[in-house]
Design a protein around this motif. Structure first.
Motif, PDB file in Angstrom:
ATOM      1  N   ARG A 279       0.840  -1.211   0.000  1.00  0.00           N
ATOM      2  CA  ARG A 279       0.000   0.000   0.000  1.00  0.00           C
ATOM      3  C   ARG A 279       0.869   1.253   0.000  1.00  0.00           C
ATOM      4  O   ARG A 279       0.605   2.213  -0.724  1.00  0.00           O
ATOM      5  N   ILE A 280       1.928   1.229   0.799  1.00  0.00           N
ATOM      6  CA  ILE A 280       2.843   2.374   0.855  1.00  0.00           C
ATOM      7  C   ILE A 280       3.530   2.567  -0.497  1.00  0.00           C
ATOM      8  O   ILE A 280       3.649   3.701  -0.985  1.00  0.00           O
ATOM      9  N   ALA A 281       3.962   1.491  -1.116  1.00  0.00           N
ATOM     10  CA  ALA A 281       4.607   1.588  -2.436  1.00  0.00           C
ATOM     11  C   ALA A 281       3.646   2.183  -3.463  1.00  0.00           C
ATOM     12  O   ALA A 281       4.042   3.007  -4.293  1.00  0.00           O
ATOM     13  N   ALA A 282       2.380   1.779  -3.410  1.00  0.00           N
ATOM     14  CA  ALA A 282       1.380   2.335  -4.328  1.00  0.00           C
ATOM     15  C   ALA A 282       1.204   3.829  -4.081  1.00  0.00           C
ATOM     16  O   ALA A 282       1.122   4.627  -5.029  1.00  0.00           O
ATOM     17  N   LEU A 283       1.171   4.221  -2.825  1.00  0.00           N
ATOM     18  CA  LEU A 283       1.042   5.648  -2.495  1.00  0.00           C
ATOM     19  C   LEU A 283       2.233   6.450  -3.003  1.00  0.00           C
ATOM     20  O   LEU A 283       2.067   7.553  -3.543  1.00  0.00           O
ATOM     21  N   LEU A 284       3.423   5.898  -2.847  1.00  0.00           N
ATOM     22  CA  LEU A 284       4.620   6.592  -3.341  1.00  0.00           C
ATOM     23  C   LEU A 284       4.577   6.754  -4.860  1.00  0.00           C
ATOM     24  O   LEU A 284       4.940   7.807  -5.396  1.00  0.00           O
ATOM     25  N   ALA A 285       4.119   5.714  -5.540  1.00  0.00           N
ATOM     26  CA  ALA A 285       4.004   5.787  -6.999  1.00  0.00           C
ATOM     27  C   ALA A 285       2.964   6.820  -7.403  1.00  0.00           C
ATOM     28  O   ALA A 285       3.190   7.612  -8.329  1.00  0.00           O
ATOM     29  N   LEU A 286       1.838   6.840  -6.710  1.00  0.00           N
ATOM     30  CA  LEU A 286       0.792   7.821  -7.030  1.00  0.00           C
ATOM     31  C   LEU A 286       1.261   9.243  -6.746  1.00  0.00           C
ATOM     32  O   LEU A 286       0.924  10.175  -7.477  1.00  0.00           O
ATOM     33  N   GLU A 287       2.046   9.399  -5.709  1.00  0.00           N
ATOM     34  CA  GLU A 287       2.605  10.718  -5.405  1.00  0.00           C
ATOM     35  C   GLU A 287       3.509  11.183  -6.541  1.00  0.00           C
ATOM     36  O   GLU A 287       3.468  12.344  -6.963  1.00  0.00           O
ATOM     37  N   LYS A 288       4.313  10.270  -7.053  1.00  0.00           N
ATOM     38  CA  LYS A 288       5.225  10.602  -8.152  1.00  0.00           C
ATOM     39  C   LYS A 288       4.449  10.967  -9.415  1.00  0.00           C
ATOM     40  O   LYS A 288       4.806  11.901 -10.130  1.00  0.00           O
TER      41      LYS A 288
ATOM     42  N   GLY B  34       1.370  12.107  -9.555  1.00  0.00           N
ATOM     43  CA  GLY B  34       0.779  13.419  -9.291  1.00  0.00           C
ATOM     44  C   GLY B  34      -0.619  13.625  -9.837  1.00  0.00           C
ATOM     45  O   GLY B  34      -1.010  14.753 -10.104  1.00  0.00           O
ATOM     46  N   ASP B  35      -1.384  12.568  -9.978  1.00  0.00           N
ATOM     47  CA  ASP B  35      -2.751  12.676 -10.509  1.00  0.00           C
ATOM     48  C   ASP B  35      -3.717  13.014  -9.379  1.00  0.00           C
ATOM     49  O   ASP B  35      -4.029  12.173  -8.536  1.00  0.00           O
ATOM     50  N   TYR B  36      -4.206  14.245  -9.375  1.00  0.00           N
ATOM     51  CA  TYR B  36      -5.086  14.715  -8.308  1.00  0.00           C
ATOM     52  C   TYR B  36      -6.392  13.925  -8.245  1.00  0.00           C
ATOM     53  O   TYR B  36      -7.030  13.857  -7.196  1.00  0.00           O
ATOM     54  N   ALA B  37      -6.765  13.285  -9.335  1.00  0.00           N
ATOM     55  CA  ALA B  37      -7.997  12.492  -9.365  1.00  0.00           C
ATOM     56  C   ALA B  37      -7.936  11.310  -8.402  1.00  0.00           C
ATOM     57  O   ALA B  37      -8.973  10.738  -8.054  1.00  0.00           O
ATOM     58  N   THR B  38      -6.748  10.946  -7.957  1.00  0.00           N
ATOM     59  CA  THR B  38      -6.612   9.820  -7.028  1.00  0.00           C
ATOM     60  C   THR B  38      -6.756  10.258  -5.569  1.00  0.00           C
ATOM     61  O   THR B  38      -6.688   9.425  -4.666  1.00  0.00           O
ATOM     62  N   ALA B  39      -6.969  11.540  -5.333  1.00  0.00           N
ATOM     63  CA  ALA B  39      -7.032  12.052  -3.956  1.00  0.00           C
ATOM     64  C   ALA B  39      -8.142  11.389  -3.140  1.00  0.00           C
ATOM     65  O   ALA B  39      -7.932  11.051  -1.970  1.00  0.00           O
ATOM     66  N   SER B  40      -9.291  11.189  -3.737  1.00  0.00           N
ATOM     67  CA  SER B  40     -10.409  10.616  -2.994  1.00  0.00           C
ATOM     68  C   SER B  40     -10.107   9.206  -2.479  1.00  0.00           C
ATOM     69  O   SER B  40     -10.276   8.941  -1.283  1.00  0.00           O
ATOM     70  N   PRO B  41      -9.644   8.277  -3.340  1.00  0.00           N
ATOM     71  CA  PRO B  41      -9.324   6.961  -2.803  1.00  0.00           C
ATOM     72  C   PRO B  41      -8.155   6.977  -1.814  1.00  0.00           C
ATOM     73  O   PRO B  41      -8.125   6.184  -0.876  1.00  0.00           O
ATOM     74  N   ILE B  42      -7.220   7.891  -2.002  1.00  0.00           N
ATOM     75  CA  ILE B  42      -6.104   7.999  -1.065  1.00  0.00           C
ATOM     76  C   ILE B  42      -6.618   8.414   0.311  1.00  0.00           C
ATOM     77  O   ILE B  42      -6.143   7.937   1.341  1.00  0.00           O
TER      78      ILE B  42
ATOM     79  N   LYS C  94       1.078  12.311   3.497  1.00  0.00           N
ATOM     80  CA  LYS C  94       2.167  12.921   2.720  1.00  0.00           C
ATOM     81  C   LYS C  94       1.808  12.982   1.233  1.00  0.00           C
ATOM     82  O   LYS C  94       2.064  13.984   0.561  1.00  0.00           O
ATOM     83  N   THR C  95       1.216  11.909   0.734  1.00  0.00           N
ATOM     84  CA  THR C  95       0.843  11.866  -0.682  1.00  0.00           C
ATOM     85  C   THR C  95      -0.231  12.895  -0.984  1.00  0.00           C
ATOM     86  O   THR C  95      -0.152  13.619  -1.986  1.00  0.00           O
ATOM     87  N   LEU C  96      -1.229  13.006  -0.117  1.00  0.00           N
ATOM     88  CA  LEU C  96      -2.275  14.010  -0.316  1.00  0.00           C
ATOM     89  C   LEU C  96      -1.702  15.420  -0.271  1.00  0.00           C
ATOM     90  O   LEU C  96      -2.073  16.270  -1.089  1.00  0.00           O
ATOM     91  N   ASN C  97      -0.789  15.675   0.652  1.00  0.00           N
ATOM     92  CA  ASN C  97      -0.145  16.996   0.715  1.00  0.00           C
ATOM     93  C   ASN C  97       0.624  17.295  -0.558  1.00  0.00           C
ATOM     94  O   ASN C  97       0.575  18.417  -1.082  1.00  0.00           O
ATOM     95  N   SER C  98       1.324  16.303  -1.063  1.00  0.00           N
ATOM     96  CA  SER C  98       2.078  16.479  -2.300  1.00  0.00           C
ATOM     97  C   SER C  98       1.152  16.765  -3.477  1.00  0.00           C
ATOM     98  O   SER C  98       1.420  17.655  -4.294  1.00  0.00           O
TER      99      SER C  98
ATOM    100  N   VAL D  69       1.032   3.588   6.830  1.00  0.00           N
ATOM    101  CA  VAL D  69       0.183   3.809   5.655  1.00  0.00           C
ATOM    102  C   VAL D  69      -0.558   5.140   5.805  1.00  0.00           C
ATOM    103  O   VAL D  69      -0.622   5.934   4.863  1.00  0.00           O
ATOM    104  N   LYS D  70      -1.094   5.380   7.000  1.00  0.00           N
ATOM    105  CA  LYS D  70      -1.789   6.656   7.247  1.00  0.00           C
ATOM    106  C   LYS D  70      -0.863   7.838   6.992  1.00  0.00           C
ATOM    107  O   LYS D  70      -1.252   8.811   6.342  1.00  0.00           O
ATOM    108  N   LEU D  71       0.347   7.740   7.517  1.00  0.00           N
ATOM    109  CA  LEU D  71       1.316   8.826   7.350  1.00  0.00           C
ATOM    110  C   LEU D  71       1.657   9.045   5.881  1.00  0.00           C
ATOM    111  O   LEU D  71       1.687  10.179   5.396  1.00  0.00           O
TER     112      LEU D  71
END
Length: 86
Positions: free
Chosen positions: A16-25, A27-35, A52-56, A46-48
């Motif tokens: 889950r963390i790896a997926a979040l890091l990839a999504l952060e990279k 940078g698709d804002y459309a993924t904010a809701s599922p994040i 971080k990903t949402l902030n980015s 994972v929460k942290l």
């Protein structure tokens, strides 16, 4: 990005963390809701990372909006200058 959203639901928190890091990279804002759903995750790491990903993503969106506002301001100035020349 849809595949990464699915991967965010994996049972393994490291996945889950790896997926979040990839999504952060990406940078698709459309993924904010599922994040946002991962802010309720049982694993604190994972929460942290979700936070971080949402902030980015928010920072990137804010930068896009600022750039577009600057572009619009410049176009407005050019149009006003052209109108004064007439």
């Amino acid at each position: 990005t849809q595949n990464l959203v699915w991967v965010m639901m994996d049972q393994n928190p490291d996945i889950r963390i790896a997926a979040l890091l990839a999504l952060e990279k990406i940078g698709d804002y459309a993924t904010a809701s599922p994040i946002t759903e991962l802010l309720k995750d049982q694993d604190e790491r994972v929460k942290l990372q979700a936070l971080k990903t949402l902030n980015s993503l928010q920072d990137k969106k804010t930068a896009e909006i600022s750039a577009e506002q600057a572009r619009q301001d410049e176009l407005r100035r050019q149009a006003e200058a052209a109108a004064r020349k007439r």
